[in-house]
Write a protein that holds these residues in place. Structure first.
Motif, PDB file in Angstrom:
ATOM      1  N   UNK A  92      -1.742 -17.861  24.937  1.00 25.44           N
ATOM      2  CA  UNK A  92      -0.732 -18.187  25.874  1.00 25.44           C
ATOM      3  C   UNK A  92      -1.279 -17.905  27.298  1.00 25.44           C
ATOM      4  N   UNK A  93      -1.831 -17.091  27.486  1.00 22.66           N
ATOM      5  CA  UNK A  93      -2.255 -16.832  28.839  1.00 22.66           C
ATOM      6  C   UNK A  93      -3.769 -16.991  28.875  1.00 22.66           C
ATOM      7  N   UNK A  94      -4.371 -18.148  28.324  1.00 30.13           N
ATOM      8  CA  UNK A  94      -5.911 -18.276  28.184  1.00 30.13           C
ATOM      9  C   UNK A  94      -6.101 -19.237  29.124  1.00 30.13           C
ATOM     10  N   UNK A  95      -7.615 -19.865  28.660  1.00 29.69           N
ATOM     11  CA  UNK A  95      -8.061 -20.833  29.734  1.00 29.69           C
ATOM     12  C   UNK A  95      -7.253 -22.029  29.946  1.00 29.69           C
ATOM     13  N   UNK A  96      -6.484 -22.339  29.179  1.00 28.22           N
ATOM     14  CA  UNK A  96      -5.647 -23.636  29.112  1.00 28.22           C
ATOM     15  C   UNK A  96      -4.896 -23.852  30.518  1.00 28.22           C
ATOM     16  N   UNK A  97      -4.393 -22.547  30.927  1.00 27.89           N
ATOM     17  CA  UNK A  97      -3.672 -22.690  32.043  1.00 27.89           C
ATOM     18  C   UNK A  97      -4.342 -21.914  33.292  1.00 27.89           C
ATOM     19  N   UNK A 234      10.080   8.139  45.830  1.00 23.36           N
ATOM     20  CA  UNK A 234       9.172   7.723  44.436  1.00 23.36           C
ATOM     21  C   UNK A 234      10.177   6.976  43.812  1.00 23.36           C
ATOM     22  N   UNK A 235       9.580   6.467  42.574  1.00 27.85           N
ATOM     23  CA  UNK A 235      10.556   5.369  41.731  1.00 27.85           C
ATOM     24  C   UNK A 235       9.795   5.275  40.359  1.00 27.85           C
ATOM     25  N   UNK A 236      10.489   5.034  39.357  1.00 30.16           N
ATOM     26  CA  UNK A 236       9.963   4.337  37.914  1.00 30.16           C
ATOM     27  C   UNK A 236      10.447   2.925  37.999  1.00 30.16           C
ATOM     28  N   UNK A 237       9.323   2.251  37.971  1.00 27.12           N
ATOM     29  CA  UNK A 237       9.435   0.830  38.288  1.00 27.12           C
ATOM     30  C   UNK A 237       9.883   0.039  36.769  1.00 27.12           C
ATOM     31  N   UNK A 238      10.635  -0.577  36.688  1.00 29.73           N
ATOM     32  CA  UNK A 238      11.194  -1.297  35.454  1.00 29.73           C
ATOM     33  C   UNK A 238      10.904  -2.581  35.625  1.00 29.73           C
ATOM     34  N   UNK A 239      10.325  -3.222  34.638  1.00 24.71           N
ATOM     35  CA  UNK A 239       9.743  -4.502  34.620  1.00 24.71           C
ATOM     36  C   UNK A 239      10.448  -5.218  33.477  1.00 24.71           C
ATOM     37  N   UNK A 240      11.281  -6.329  33.659  1.00 21.66           N
ATOM     38  CA  UNK A 240      11.731  -7.099  32.626  1.00 21.66           C
ATOM     39  C   UNK A 240      10.984  -8.317  32.199  1.00 21.66           C
ATOM     40  N   UNK A 241      10.188  -8.078  31.002  1.00 22.21           N
ATOM     41  CA  UNK A 241       9.303  -9.238  30.782  1.00 22.21           C
ATOM     42  C   UNK A 241       9.706  -9.485  29.453  1.00 22.21           C
ATOM     43  N   UNK A 242      10.968  -9.843  29.124  1.00 21.02           N
ATOM     44  CA  UNK A 242      11.119 -10.409  27.932  1.00 21.02           C
ATOM     45  C   UNK A 242      11.162 -11.846  27.863  1.00 21.02           C
ATOM     46  N   UNK A 243      10.604 -12.534  26.972  1.00 20.00           N
ATOM     47  CA  UNK A 243      10.514 -14.123  27.042  1.00 20.00           C
ATOM     48  C   UNK A 243      11.690 -14.786  27.598  1.00 20.00           C
ATOM     49  N   UNK A 244      12.880 -14.414  27.096  1.00 16.42           N
ATOM     50  CA  UNK A 244      14.196 -15.323  27.590  1.00 16.42           C
ATOM     51  C   UNK A 244      14.379 -15.102  28.999  1.00 16.42           C
ATOM     52  N   UNK A 245      13.749 -14.043  29.747  1.00 18.00           N
ATOM     53  CA  UNK A 245      14.203 -13.824  31.137  1.00 18.00           C
ATOM     54  C   UNK A 245      13.273 -14.814  32.136  1.00 18.00           C
ATOM     55  N   UNK A 246      12.645 -15.762  31.484  1.00 10.10           N
ATOM     56  CA  UNK A 246      11.788 -16.465  32.342  1.00 10.10           C
ATOM     57  C   UNK A 246      11.934 -17.936  31.967  1.00 10.10           C
ATOM     58  N   UNK A 247      12.472 -18.787  32.522  1.00  9.25           N
ATOM     59  CA  UNK A 247      12.515 -20.010  32.170  1.00  9.25           C
ATOM     60  C   UNK A 247      11.041 -20.939  32.145  1.00  9.25           C
ATOM     61  N   UNK A 249      10.096 -23.916  32.482  1.00  8.91           N
ATOM     62  CA  UNK A 249       9.514 -24.601  33.719  1.00  8.91           C
ATOM     63  C   UNK A 249       8.942 -24.084  34.908  1.00  8.91           C
ATOM     64  N   UNK A 250       9.282 -22.881  34.900  1.00 10.14           N
ATOM     65  CA  UNK A 250       8.932 -21.968  36.030  1.00 10.14           C
ATOM     66  C   UNK A 250       7.728 -20.922  35.781  1.00 10.14           C
ATOM     67  N   UNK A 251       7.205 -21.018  34.434  1.00  8.08           N
ATOM     68  CA  UNK A 251       6.099 -20.167  34.356  1.00  8.08           C
ATOM     69  C   UNK A 251       4.827 -20.820  34.231  1.00  8.08           C
ATOM     70  N   UNK A 252       3.932 -20.095  34.695  1.00  6.91           N
ATOM     71  CA  UNK A 252       3.879 -18.623  34.791  1.00  6.91           C
ATOM     72  C   UNK A 252       3.933 -18.013  36.071  1.00  6.91           C
ATOM     73  N   UNK A 253       4.577 -18.772  36.978  1.00  5.14           N
ATOM     74  CA  UNK A 253       4.841 -18.475  38.375  1.00  5.14           C
ATOM     75  C   UNK A 253       5.491 -17.082  38.581  1.00  5.14           C
ATOM     76  N   UNK A 254       6.928 -17.169  38.075  1.00 10.61           N
ATOM     77  CA  UNK A 254       7.731 -16.082  38.070  1.00 10.61           C
ATOM     78  C   UNK A 254       7.418 -14.928  37.505  1.00 10.61           C
ATOM     79  N   UNK A 255       6.988 -14.895  36.455  1.00 10.65           N
ATOM     80  CA  UNK A 255       6.570 -13.777  35.531  1.00 10.65           C
ATOM     81  C   UNK A 255       5.479 -12.960  36.149  1.00 10.65           C
ATOM     82  N   UNK A 256       4.512 -13.823  36.661  1.00  8.29           N
ATOM     83  CA  UNK A 256       3.316 -13.260  37.568  1.00  8.29           C
ATOM     84  C   UNK A 256       3.843 -12.773  38.979  1.00  8.29           C
ATOM     85  N   UNK A 257       4.788 -13.177  39.415  1.00 11.27           N
ATOM     86  CA  UNK A 257       5.438 -12.585  40.746  1.00 11.27           C
ATOM     87  C   UNK A 257       6.066 -11.398  40.494  1.00 11.27           C
TER      88      UNK A 257
END
Length: 347
Positions: A92-97, A234-247, A249-257
């Motif tokens: 999914x994150x391979x050479x085709x993108x 300091x902080x504990x960084x929480x990253x929401x990386x569920x597939x349904x959280x990113x539309x 049509x905007x991938x992979x730009x928003x998840x990478x941001x």
């Protein structure tokens, strides 16, 4: 192949029964040729060896990785042809993108003399963070008549880790308003009960656990403690990386941001010598590889291609977690984890 053998035997029996000696000799000659070519194809596939050399297996966005493949023929017979191919990861994150830009040969037909050697190179440019599988290196050869094909994995895969991009943040305030910490605050919204700043006269409404009994006994009037106002940086960084959280049509730009933002905050905490941690509901690529495994006993190149494509779904039920601390290697551990993080659908 079994059908060809049965057909040859039947044809030989018919030719002998009808006294067609020319056809019978032709069948015998074909059997001899088949046995000889089968012996040579087996010798070819067992005699070739290969090694893979990578300039680095960890890099940053924008780095170039040089890969060199070297072949050698250990057998006594020359190899007339062998198709070798480096199967690069195409998930999914391979050479085709365009996560990795490849230049150079990754597949070639080679010929090797007895004890001969050959090599070729290709180059990868890291365009996006990730955990990429390079290989396996597979080979296909066979007899010159095309009657038999043999397949072999020459080199197992290796994995390339590309860390996310880090942006330098200016003017970003990481101070929280938790009541216990080491940074003195200008406002007194919260106080640190472990740090006494002084005493004052008792005021109506002060809790009894704030009363300074020694000062009250010495002066004959009730006095209350005054605590310092501090905050824990300091902080504990929480990253929401569920597939349904990113539309889509905007991938992979928003998840990478989001990954870039998390990496930049972690770097800022490191530069301020403050503690940091990470938590995410994404999928660790190392866990995926551990679960799916890597099988090197494919019988065809098509099966090998299908075997290196990762599963689109994940049933992960545990979060990715890096405990919050101020250890020396916390930033490197966080960047490596963010590099391997993949969208998940389980948690």
């Amino acid at each position: 192949m079994t059908r060809w053998i049965i057909a040859g035997i039947l044809l030989l029996v018919v030719a002998m029964a009808l006294q067609l000696h020319f056809i019978a000799w032709a069948v015998v000659l074909m059997v001899v040729i088949w046995r000889v070519t089968r012996h040579f194809s087996r010798a070819w596939v067992e005699g070739i060896s290969a090694t893979r050399e990578c300039s680095a297996l960890q890099g940053e966005v924008g780095d170039r990785i040089q890969v060199r493949i070297a072949f050698g023929n250990r057998g006594r017979w020359p190899v007339l042809w062998a198709l070798v191919e480096e199967l690069l990861f195409r998930g999914k994150a391979g050479l085709e993108k365009n996560s990795l830009a490849c230049s150079g040969q990754t597949a070639e037909v080679i010929q090797l003399a007895s004890q001969g050697q050959a090599s070729w190179e290709y180059q990868l440019r890291c365009r996006r963070r990730g955990y990429y599988q390079l290989g396996p290196l597979v080979m296909e050869t066979g007899d010159v008549f095309g009657m038999e094909r043999r397949y072999r994995v020459l080199c197992p895969p290796v994995w390339l880790l590309v860390r996310p991009e880090v942006v330098l943040l200016a003017g970003y305030d990481i101070q929280s308003r938790r009541p216990v910490g080491e940074i003195v605050m200008t406002h007194r919204l919260f106080e640190d009960p472990t740090r006494t700043a002084g005493v004052r006269q008792y005021q109506s409404g002060d809790p009894m656990n704030r009363v300074h009994w020694r000062a009250s006994a010495r002066t004959g009037q009730l006095h209350s403690r005054v605590f310092e106002s501090t905050s824990m940086a300091g902080a504990t960084i929480v990253v929401d990386f569920h597939a349904d959280s990113f539309e889509p049509q905007h991938e992979p730009v928003r998840s990478e941001l989001s990954i870039t933002a998390a990496a930049s905050i972690a770097n800022l905490l490191y530069e301020m010598n403050q503690q940091s941690g990470l938590m995410s509901n994404g999928r660790d690529a190392v866990d995926r590889i551990r679960d799916e495994g890597w099988q090197g006993d494919w019988r065809t190149r098509d099966a090998a291609r299908a075997g290196v494509v990762m599963r689109p779904e994940s049933d992960r039920l545990q979060p990715v977690l890096i405990p919050t601390s101020r250890s020396a290697g916390r930033l490197a551990e966080t960047l490596d984890q963010l590099a391997r993080l993949e969208l998940a659908s389980g948690l």
